[in-house]
Write a protein that holds these residues in place. Structure first.
Motif, PDB file in Angstrom:
ATOM      1  N   SER A   8      -3.076 -21.357  39.232  1.00  0.00           N
ATOM      2  CA  SER A   8      -1.939 -21.548  38.339  1.00  0.00           C
ATOM      3  C   SER A   8      -2.251 -20.983  36.959  1.00  0.00           C
ATOM      4  N   ALA A   9      -3.461 -21.241  36.455  1.00  0.00           N
ATOM      5  CA  ALA A   9      -3.856 -20.732  35.139  1.00  0.00           C
ATOM      6  C   ALA A   9      -3.900 -19.211  35.132  1.00  0.00           C
ATOM      7  N   ASP A  10      -4.397 -18.619  36.222  1.00  0.00           N
ATOM      8  CA  ASP A  10      -4.449 -17.156  36.301  1.00  0.00           C
ATOM      9  C   ASP A  10      -3.046 -16.561  36.276  1.00  0.00           C
ATOM     10  N   ARG A  11      -2.134 -17.192  36.987  1.00  0.00           N
ATOM     11  CA  ARG A  11      -0.758 -16.688  37.027  1.00  0.00           C
ATOM     12  C   ARG A  11      -0.105 -16.784  35.650  1.00  0.00           C
ATOM     13  N   VAL A  12      -0.301 -17.906  34.987  1.00  0.00           N
ATOM     14  CA  VAL A  12       0.261 -18.068  33.642  1.00  0.00           C
ATOM     15  C   VAL A  12      -0.344 -17.026  32.700  1.00  0.00           C
ATOM     16  N   HIS A  13      -1.641 -16.792  32.840  1.00  0.00           N
ATOM     17  CA  HIS A  13      -2.307 -15.781  32.011  1.00  0.00           C
ATOM     18  C   HIS A  13      -1.644 -14.419  32.189  1.00  0.00           C
ATOM     19  N   GLU A  14      -1.390 -14.026  33.444  1.00  0.00           N
ATOM     20  CA  GLU A  14      -0.768 -12.719  33.697  1.00  0.00           C
ATOM     21  C   GLU A  14       0.648 -12.660  33.136  1.00  0.00           C
ATOM     22  N   GLN A  15       1.391 -13.748  33.257  1.00  0.00           N
ATOM     23  CA  GLN A  15       2.761 -13.762  32.748  1.00  0.00           C
ATOM     24  C   GLN A  15       2.799 -13.651  31.228  1.00  0.00           C
ATOM     25  N   VAL A  16       1.967 -14.436  30.559  1.00  0.00           N
ATOM     26  CA  VAL A  16       1.980 -14.401  29.087  1.00  0.00           C
ATOM     27  C   VAL A  16       1.393 -13.091  28.581  1.00  0.00           C
ATOM     28  N   LYS A  17       0.392 -12.555  29.291  1.00  0.00           N
ATOM     29  CA  LYS A  17      -0.168 -11.267  28.894  1.00  0.00           C
ATOM     30  C   LYS A  17       0.898 -10.170  28.978  1.00  0.00           C
ATOM     31  N   ALA A  18       1.695 -10.196  30.037  1.00  0.00           N
ATOM     32  CA  ALA A  18       2.771  -9.211  30.167  1.00  0.00           C
ATOM     33  C   ALA A  18       3.736  -9.314  28.993  1.00  0.00           C
ATOM     34  N   MET A  19       4.004 -10.523  28.559  1.00  0.00           N
ATOM     35  CA  MET A  19       4.914 -10.722  27.425  1.00  0.00           C
ATOM     36  C   MET A  19       4.292 -10.217  26.122  1.00  0.00           C
ATOM     37  N   ALA A  20       2.979 -10.408  25.973  1.00  0.00           N
ATOM     38  CA  ALA A  20       2.309  -9.970  24.744  1.00  0.00           C
ATOM     39  C   ALA A  20       2.121  -8.459  24.721  1.00  0.00           C
ATOM     40  N   VAL A  21       1.728  -7.882  25.862  1.00  0.00           N
ATOM     41  CA  VAL A  21       1.488  -6.436  25.945  1.00  0.00           C
ATOM     42  C   VAL A  21       2.742  -5.646  25.600  1.00  0.00           C
ATOM     43  N   THR A  22       3.888  -6.136  26.076  1.00  0.00           N
ATOM     44  CA  THR A  22       5.143  -5.398  25.909  1.00  0.00           C
ATOM     45  C   THR A  22       5.979  -5.889  24.728  1.00  0.00           C
ATOM     46  N   TYR A  23       5.423  -6.825  23.984  1.00  0.00           N
ATOM     47  CA  TYR A  23       6.086  -7.394  22.804  1.00  0.00           C
ATOM     48  C   TYR A  23       7.399  -8.095  23.142  1.00  0.00           C
ATOM     49  N   ARG A  24       7.446  -8.650  24.352  1.00  0.00           N
ATOM     50  CA  ARG A  24       8.534  -9.607  24.599  1.00  0.00           C
ATOM     51  C   ARG A  24       8.329 -10.813  23.678  1.00  0.00           C
ATOM     52  N   LEU A  25       7.058 -11.152  23.453  1.00  0.00           N
ATOM     53  CA  LEU A  25       6.693 -12.031  22.334  1.00  0.00           C
ATOM     54  C   LEU A  25       6.571 -11.112  21.127  1.00  0.00           C
ATOM     55  N   ARG A  26       7.363 -11.316  20.134  1.00  0.00           N
ATOM     56  CA  ARG A  26       7.513 -10.321  19.066  1.00  0.00           C
ATOM     57  C   ARG A  26       6.343 -10.306  18.091  1.00  0.00           C
ATOM     58  N   LEU A  47      -1.138 -23.280  30.228  1.00  0.00           N
ATOM     59  CA  LEU A  47      -0.662 -22.390  29.179  1.00  0.00           C
ATOM     60  C   LEU A  47      -1.704 -22.268  28.070  1.00  0.00           C
ATOM     61  N   ARG A  48      -2.281 -23.364  27.656  1.00  0.00           N
ATOM     62  CA  ARG A  48      -3.290 -23.300  26.592  1.00  0.00           C
ATOM     63  C   ARG A  48      -4.512 -22.516  27.045  1.00  0.00           C
ATOM     64  N   GLU A  49      -4.886 -22.676  28.298  1.00  0.00           N
ATOM     65  CA  GLU A  49      -6.013 -21.896  28.824  1.00  0.00           C
ATOM     66  C   GLU A  49      -5.684 -20.408  28.772  1.00  0.00           C
ATOM     67  N   ALA A  50      -4.468 -20.074  29.148  1.00  0.00           N
ATOM     68  CA  ALA A  50      -4.047 -18.669  29.108  1.00  0.00           C
ATOM     69  C   ALA A  50      -4.040 -18.134  27.678  1.00  0.00           C
ATOM     70  N   LEU A  51      -3.546 -18.913  26.748  1.00  0.00           N
ATOM     71  CA  LEU A  51      -3.489 -18.479  25.349  1.00  0.00           C
ATOM     72  C   LEU A  51      -4.891 -18.266  24.786  1.00  0.00           C
ATOM     73  N   ASN A  52      -5.820 -19.149  25.151  1.00  0.00           N
ATOM     74  CA  ASN A  52      -7.208 -18.987  24.710  1.00  0.00           C
ATOM     75  C   ASN A  52      -7.796 -17.679  25.234  1.00  0.00           C
ATOM     76  N   ARG A  53      -7.559 -17.396  26.513  1.00  0.00           N
ATOM     77  CA  ARG A  53      -8.078 -16.161  27.111  1.00  0.00           C
ATOM     78  C   ARG A  53      -7.474 -14.931  26.434  1.00  0.00           C
ATOM     79  N   LEU A  54      -6.185 -14.986  26.181  1.00  0.00           N
ATOM     80  CA  LEU A  54      -5.508 -13.835  25.582  1.00  0.00           C
ATOM     81  C   LEU A  54      -5.963 -13.599  24.149  1.00  0.00           C
ATOM     82  N   ALA A  55      -6.290 -14.671  23.435  1.00  0.00           N
ATOM     83  CA  ALA A  55      -6.841 -14.503  22.081  1.00  0.00           C
ATOM     84  C   ALA A  55      -8.210 -13.842  22.157  1.00  0.00           C
TER      85      ALA A  55
END
Length: 235
Positions: A8-26, A47-55
């Motif tokens: 679940s954490a890996d999937r959330v990581h990929e989803q949020v990363k896609a949003m950050a890479v493409t600036y869906r998150l502005r 989600l917090r685990e994913a955000l930590n990894r992405l940082a």
């Protein structure tokens, strides 16, 4: 069957990363964890685990007592990524010139030929971007240095949005032709000529990057097709 917490954490990581890479998150936007967890249908823990990894990976910025913000779309910051990319890819290319077999280089030339034949219009821009990344990663793999390949994959994600804008601004035919020329230099075992062309192929001036970023902001705040495609890919 329910997903395990790790999956679940890996999937959330990929989803949020896609949003950050493409600036869906502005750019420079503070991540609202409550709203994002609700939008993704997940709890705050993965989600917090994913955000930590992405940082840690450079896609978000973590600030004490403020949470996470999206990396800025800043010309000088993007320039540093392009400078790093040029050094990394030229280094990988020189190793490939020493280590790749004739058959491997012939296969890469065939791939470059097929990529050049893709239609040159905006409808194909997303596919052409993927082909561009694949070419550079395939070439790096011929270096037989997995650390270089791993670094390039991460770097490709960090500059993907800008490269997409670059593709849409008319560089596609030039990009594809230069890929073919680089491989032909390598097949001739002329590493210096290939390195010079690769450097020219990658290098961007600050004013070019600034212009691409201006065009990018128009996409971010209107209809970001790259973001829409990325979210379909991780759905």
């Amino acid at each position: 069957m329910a997903a395990t917490p790790g999956r679940s954490a890996d999937r959330v990581h990929e989803q949020v990363k896609a949003m950050a890479v493409t600036y869906r998150l502005r750019p420079e936007e503070r991540v609202n964890e409550v709203e994002l967890a609700r939008a993704l249908g997940v709890s705050r823990t993965p989600l917090r685990e994913a955000l930590n990894r992405l940082a840690a990976e450079g896609f978000l910025i973590a600030t004490a007592n403020r949470g996470y913000t999206v990396r800025p779309l800043d010309p000088k910051r993007v320039l540093t990524l392009y400078e790093y990319r040029a050094m990394l890819e030229v280094g990988a290319l020189r190793l490939a010139a020493e280590r790749a077999t004739d058959a491997e280089l012939a296969a890469l030339e065939t791939f470059a030929e097929r990529s050049r034949d893709e239609p040159d219009d905006d409808v194909q821009a997303l596919r052409l971007l993927a082909l561009d990344e694949q070419f550079h990663e395939r070439l790096a793999q011929l270096s037989d240095n997995e650390e270089m390949v791993r670094s390039l994959r991460s770097l490709n994600e960090r500059v993907r949005f800008i490269r997409w804008i670059d593709m849409r601004k008319g560089r596609r035919p030039t990009t594809q032709q230069e890929h073919l020329q680089i491989v032909r230099h390598l097949r001739a075992r002329d590493a210096e000529a290939a390195a010079r062309l690769m450097t020219r192929h990658i290098t961007r001036r600050l004013e070019e990057i600034s212009e691409m970023i201006r065009a990018g902001f128009a996409e971010i705040y209107t209809d970001n097709a790259l973001a829409a495609q990325a979210m379909r890919d991780v759905a």
